[in-house]
Design a protein around this motif. Structure first.
Motif, PDB file in Angstrom:
ATOM      1  N   TYR A  28       0.791  -1.014  -0.261  1.00  0.00           N
ATOM      2  CA  TYR A  28      -0.334   0.288  -0.489  1.00  0.00           C
ATOM      3  C   TYR A  28       1.146   1.108  -0.156  1.00  0.00           C
ATOM      4  O   TYR A  28       1.066   2.129   1.046  1.00  0.00           O
ATOM      5  N   LEU A  29       1.684   1.509  -0.953  1.00  0.00           N
ATOM      6  CA  LEU A  29       2.732   2.534  -1.044  1.00  0.00           C
ATOM      7  C   LEU A  29       3.353   3.141  -0.336  1.00  0.00           C
ATOM      8  O   LEU A  29       3.848   4.117   0.071  1.00  0.00           O
ATOM      9  N   SER A  30       3.914   2.649   0.836  1.00  0.00           N
ATOM     10  CA  SER A  30       4.629   1.938   1.683  1.00  0.00           C
ATOM     11  C   SER A  30       6.971   1.504   1.924  1.00  0.00           C
ATOM     12  O   SER A  30       7.283   1.981   2.336  1.00  0.00           O
ATOM     13  N   GLN A  31       6.611   0.923   0.979  1.00  0.00           N
ATOM     14  CA  GLN A  31       7.564  -0.028   1.068  1.00  0.00           C
ATOM     15  C   GLN A  31       9.002   1.008  -0.347  1.00  0.00           C
ATOM     16  O   GLN A  31       8.532   1.277  -1.405  1.00  0.00           O
ATOM     17  N   GLY A  32       9.973   1.274   0.421  1.00  0.00           N
ATOM     18  CA  GLY A  32      10.775   1.256  -0.118  1.00  0.00           C
ATOM     19  C   GLY A  32      11.746   2.985  -0.353  1.00  0.00           C
ATOM     20  O   GLY A  32      12.277   3.301  -0.607  1.00  0.00           O
ATOM     21  N   ILE A  33      10.620   4.185   0.096  1.00  0.00           N
ATOM     22  CA  ILE A  33       9.672   5.076  -0.937  1.00  0.00           C
ATOM     23  C   ILE A  33      10.929   5.567   0.467  1.00  0.00           C
ATOM     24  O   ILE A  33      12.263   6.502  -0.058  1.00  0.00           O
ATOM     25  N   PHE A  43     -19.578  -2.055  -1.545  1.00  0.00           N
ATOM     26  CA  PHE A  43     -18.362  -2.464  -1.980  1.00  0.00           C
ATOM     27  C   PHE A  43     -17.065  -2.620  -1.195  1.00  0.00           C
ATOM     28  O   PHE A  43     -15.216  -3.016  -1.791  1.00  0.00           O
ATOM     29  N   VAL A  44     -17.155  -2.732  -0.102  1.00  0.00           N
ATOM     30  CA  VAL A  44     -16.242  -2.993   0.434  1.00  0.00           C
ATOM     31  C   VAL A  44     -16.014  -4.685   0.980  1.00  0.00           C
ATOM     32  O   VAL A  44     -16.694  -5.775   1.029  1.00  0.00           O
ATOM     33  N   ALA A  45     -14.224  -4.446   0.220  1.00  0.00           N
ATOM     34  CA  ALA A  45     -13.920  -6.274   0.524  1.00  0.00           C
ATOM     35  C   ALA A  45     -13.139  -6.197   2.178  1.00  0.00           C
ATOM     36  O   ALA A  45     -12.160  -5.546   1.782  1.00  0.00           O
ATOM     37  N   PRO A  46     -14.078  -7.507   1.964  1.00  0.00           N
ATOM     38  CA  PRO A  46     -13.191  -7.465   3.396  1.00  0.00           C
ATOM     39  C   PRO A  46     -11.862  -8.406   4.293  1.00  0.00           C
ATOM     40  O   PRO A  46     -11.484  -7.957   4.913  1.00  0.00           O
ATOM     41  N   GLU A  80      -7.425  -0.406   1.897  1.00  0.00           N
ATOM     42  CA  GLU A  80      -8.014  -0.210   0.565  1.00  0.00           C
ATOM     43  C   GLU A  80      -9.339  -0.632  -0.127  1.00  0.00           C
ATOM     44  O   GLU A  80      -9.668  -1.225  -0.774  1.00  0.00           O
ATOM     45  N   PRO A  81     -10.518  -0.120   0.688  1.00  0.00           N
ATOM     46  CA  PRO A  81     -11.406  -0.894   0.661  1.00  0.00           C
ATOM     47  C   PRO A  81     -11.737  -0.330  -1.138  1.00  0.00           C
ATOM     48  O   PRO A  81     -12.412  -1.294  -1.960  1.00  0.00           O
ATOM     49  N   ILE A  82     -11.933   1.015  -1.639  1.00  0.00           N
ATOM     50  CA  ILE A  82     -12.388   0.822  -2.719  1.00  0.00           C
ATOM     51  C   ILE A  82     -11.163   0.035  -3.936  1.00  0.00           C
ATOM     52  O   ILE A  82     -11.631   0.155  -4.768  1.00  0.00           O
ATOM     53  N   TYR A  83     -10.194   0.748  -3.692  1.00  0.00           N
ATOM     54  CA  TYR A  83      -8.890   0.569  -4.631  1.00  0.00           C
ATOM     55  C   TYR A  83      -7.636  -0.802  -4.323  1.00  0.00           C
ATOM     56  O   TYR A  83      -7.770  -1.918  -5.716  1.00  0.00           O
ATOM     57  N   GLY A  84      -7.996  -1.372  -3.551  1.00  0.00           N
ATOM     58  CA  GLY A  84      -7.648  -2.734  -3.142  1.00  0.00           C
ATOM     59  C   GLY A  84      -5.386  -2.609  -3.405  1.00  0.00           C
ATOM     60  O   GLY A  84      -5.369  -1.483  -3.363  1.00  0.00           O
ATOM     61  N   ARG A  85      -5.168  -3.832  -2.979  1.00  0.00           N
ATOM     62  CA  ARG A  85      -3.545  -3.878  -3.118  1.00  0.00           C
ATOM     63  C   ARG A  85      -3.269  -3.474  -4.031  1.00  0.00           C
ATOM     64  O   ARG A  85      -1.750  -2.545  -4.480  1.00  0.00           O
TER      65      ARG A  85
END
Length: 587
Positions: free
Chosen positions: A29-34, A211-214, A219-224
């Motif tokens: 979710y956009l957090s690794q390596g930056i 639309f929430v993926a359990p 990121e319930p809207i966008y996913g991984r």
């Protein structure tokens, strides 16, 4: 902070390049390596993987392409920097929010501001070590850059006119609601740049439970892996299509019964990008999807996003925009899949009046006894250059009158909430700084737009922002000689075929094909309701005006009464135009 003079590295053989989908999937979710690369002071740039992830924080890694050759000859690497883009739904900012951009342009940028065609602001020339503090400085004025770029919903566009009517207030409300609802939920932006501080960012709506993926609470809207590609939404009245609503992934058109809102017509699958070398890529206008009520709108917009998320092309990025999904599956399939998710049927498209465009320039009444002033900004670039000290003038104006500003979809600026008594001193201030108002420029220059292109955009293959003023100057002389100087004409230029200045709905467009070579397009609608047709290929920049001049003469001599240039070219057709233009040249 001074840029380190980095020697060109002796690079080993490259491993297989990861796809953007792999980079997103591996990013947690956009957090690794930056952080490891962005906060490493030993380097002035980042890897391709981190570059892709940084887009979600509203930035692009760039380099000064004017310096490439000299630096390479000197044994130096590229002159890297970052472009940072702020998000402003509907283009609305306070004076303080504008002024913090102005201050940062000197402190960390290249001394200019760039208003965008999606109603945001870009700062160019920021060095890597200054990025975090720049984002923090913007945040202190309640401005953020989250989701201004990347494979998510971008800045939501809406008419910027600050007219104090229920209808305009509604558009602002809807734009902000959708923008907040579709923001990424990952904490990466806040942790990386703001040390976990979330306030005072906009309040965020709760995703619809349907639309929430359990298994994907982050990121319930966008996913991984977020969306397959960027996503754009615009809201426009038919009588004021200043946002080019047909070019959006989702176009939202309010339907009114007098002063009362009936609901919203929806368009889907618009988009400008294409490739010169792949005929299967092309610009597309949005297609009529249906009608929803005010209460159904937000859930329906989210549903459309999830259909694109689940069915959009993730194998080939050049076909990843939603326009290709709509073309491949059809509107009927898309509507059926959407209705299955929503649990209710959409209404049918409601016929609306003809579309028109207003650029909101000049002095206008707001409807509450006050006025706003629309100031033309050539190609969106705010700078001091020679006798025209535009940036200084705007700084002084907004310091003296600390009112709201609005960025228009034509990358101009509106200053709002002014009194009748303010007019004379403001006009004097602008004259003092050499700033031309709308009455002092031609119609050709008024409606012209260009993307930044060289030297900063890595995708540009030709000039645009630096080229168009000269081309407009040559066309102005031709139009004046033909007695057409007072005619409105929408002219746009881009340095590549991706279409950031929306050239493919213009009446006349120049699109970069290679270095100093352009394809010419004609026949789009001034109102943004029709696409262009290709008229000529590989025309040298210095020959653009001369190549178009015969068409202008034909327009003068053969048009129907009051017929616009784009309508004339569309009616006649490019084949007949080419033949007729040869006759004009021969004569």
């Amino acid at each position: 902070m001074a840029a380190p003079e980095t020697p060109a590295p002796n690079r080993p053989a490259r491993a297989k390049k990861r796809s953007v989908e792999e980079i997103k999937s591996d990013s947690h979710y956009l957090s690794q390596g930056i952080a490891e690369e962005m906060f490493d002071a030993s380097s002035d740039h980042v890897s391709d993987g981190v570059y892709q992830l940084l887009k979600f924080s509203g930035m692009y890694q760039q380099d000064d392409r004017d310096q490439r050759k000299a630096r390479r000859q000197a044994g130096l690497d590229k002159a890297y920097s970052f472009m940072l883009r702020s998000r402003a739904p509907g283009g609305r900012l306070t004076a303080a929010q504008y002024l913090v951009h102005d201050r940062l342009a000197d402190e960390v940028g290249n001394g200019t501001l760039r208003l965008t065609t999606r109603q945001g602001i870009q700062l160019h020339g920021i060095l890597k070590g200054d990025v975090k503090e720049t984002i923090r400085a913007l945040h202190r004025e309640m401005v953020n850059t989250l989701a201004a770029c990347g494979d998510v919903n971008r800045n939501v566009m809406a008419c910027p006119a600050p007219e104090r009517s229920r209808q305009h207030a509604l558009l602002e409300e809807v734009a902000r609601e959708i923008d907040a609802h579709l923001l990424p939920r990952s904490e990466a932006y806040y942790q990386l740049w703001l040390d976990g501080e979330r306030q005072p960012l906009p309040a965020e709506a709760t995703p619809s439970a349907a639309f929430v993926a359990p298994t994907d609470a982050v990121e319930p809207i966008y996913g991984r892996t977020y969306l397959p590609r960027k996503f754009k939404i615009g809201i426009a009245f038919p009588h004021d299509n200043c946002v080019d609503v047909f070019t959006q992934d989702i176009g939202i058109v309010p339907v009114m019964d007098g002063e009362a809102l009936r609901g919203f017509n929806l368009l889907i699958g618009g988009g400008m990008g294409m490739s010169h070398t792949d005929a299967d890529t092309h610009p597309v206008l949005g297609k009529e999807l249906g009608f929803v009520t005010r209460e159904q709108l937000l859930r329906t917009v989210e549903g459309i996003v999830t259909v694109q998320r689940d069915f959009g092309n993730r194998e080939e990025r050049k076909f990843a925009r939603m326009k290709y999904l709509v073309e491949a599956r059809g509107v009927a399939w898309f509507r059926g899949e959407l209705e299955r998710r929503l649990g209710f049927a959409l209404g049918d498209w409601v016929p609306v009046g003809p579309f028109a465009v207003d650029d909101h320039l000049g002095w206008r009444e707001q409807g509450d006894g006050r006025f706003y002033l629309g100031i033309p900004i050539e190609n969106g670039r705010i700078k001091d250059a020679g006798p025209m000290r535009l940036r200084t003038a705007l700084r002084e104006l907004l310091t003296r009158y600390p009112n709201e500003v609005r960025i228009t979809p034509q990358h101009n600026l509106l200053v709002t909430n002014l009194s009748a008594q303010d007019r004379e001193p403001i006009e004097a201030l602008l004259r003092e700084h050499g700033v031309r108002t709308v009455g002092e420029i031609t119609q050709a220059r008024r409606y012209a737009m260009a993307c930044p292109a060289l030297p900063t955009c890595g995708l540009a293959v030709a000039e645009s922002e630096r080229m168009l003023p000269g081309v407009i100057g040559a066309l102005e002389r031709e139009l004046e000689a033909l007695g057409l100087g007072g005619e409105e004409i929408a002219i746009r230029m881009t340095g590549c075929p991706n279409g950031c200045a929306r050239p493919y709905t213009a009446e006349l467009a120049f699109v970069g094909r290679s270095l100093d070579k352009y394809n010419i397009y004609v026949g789009g609608a001034f109102e943004g309701t029709r696409l262009v047709s290709e008229y000529a290929q590989m025309v040298a920049g210095g020959d653009l005006a001369a190549t178009v001049a015969p068409l202008l003469r034909l327009w003068r001599d053969q048009r129907d009464p009051g017929e616009r240039f784009g309508d004339f070219c569309h009616r006649v057709g490019v084949e007949r135009l080419r033949e007729a233009a040869q006759g004009v040249v021969a004569a």
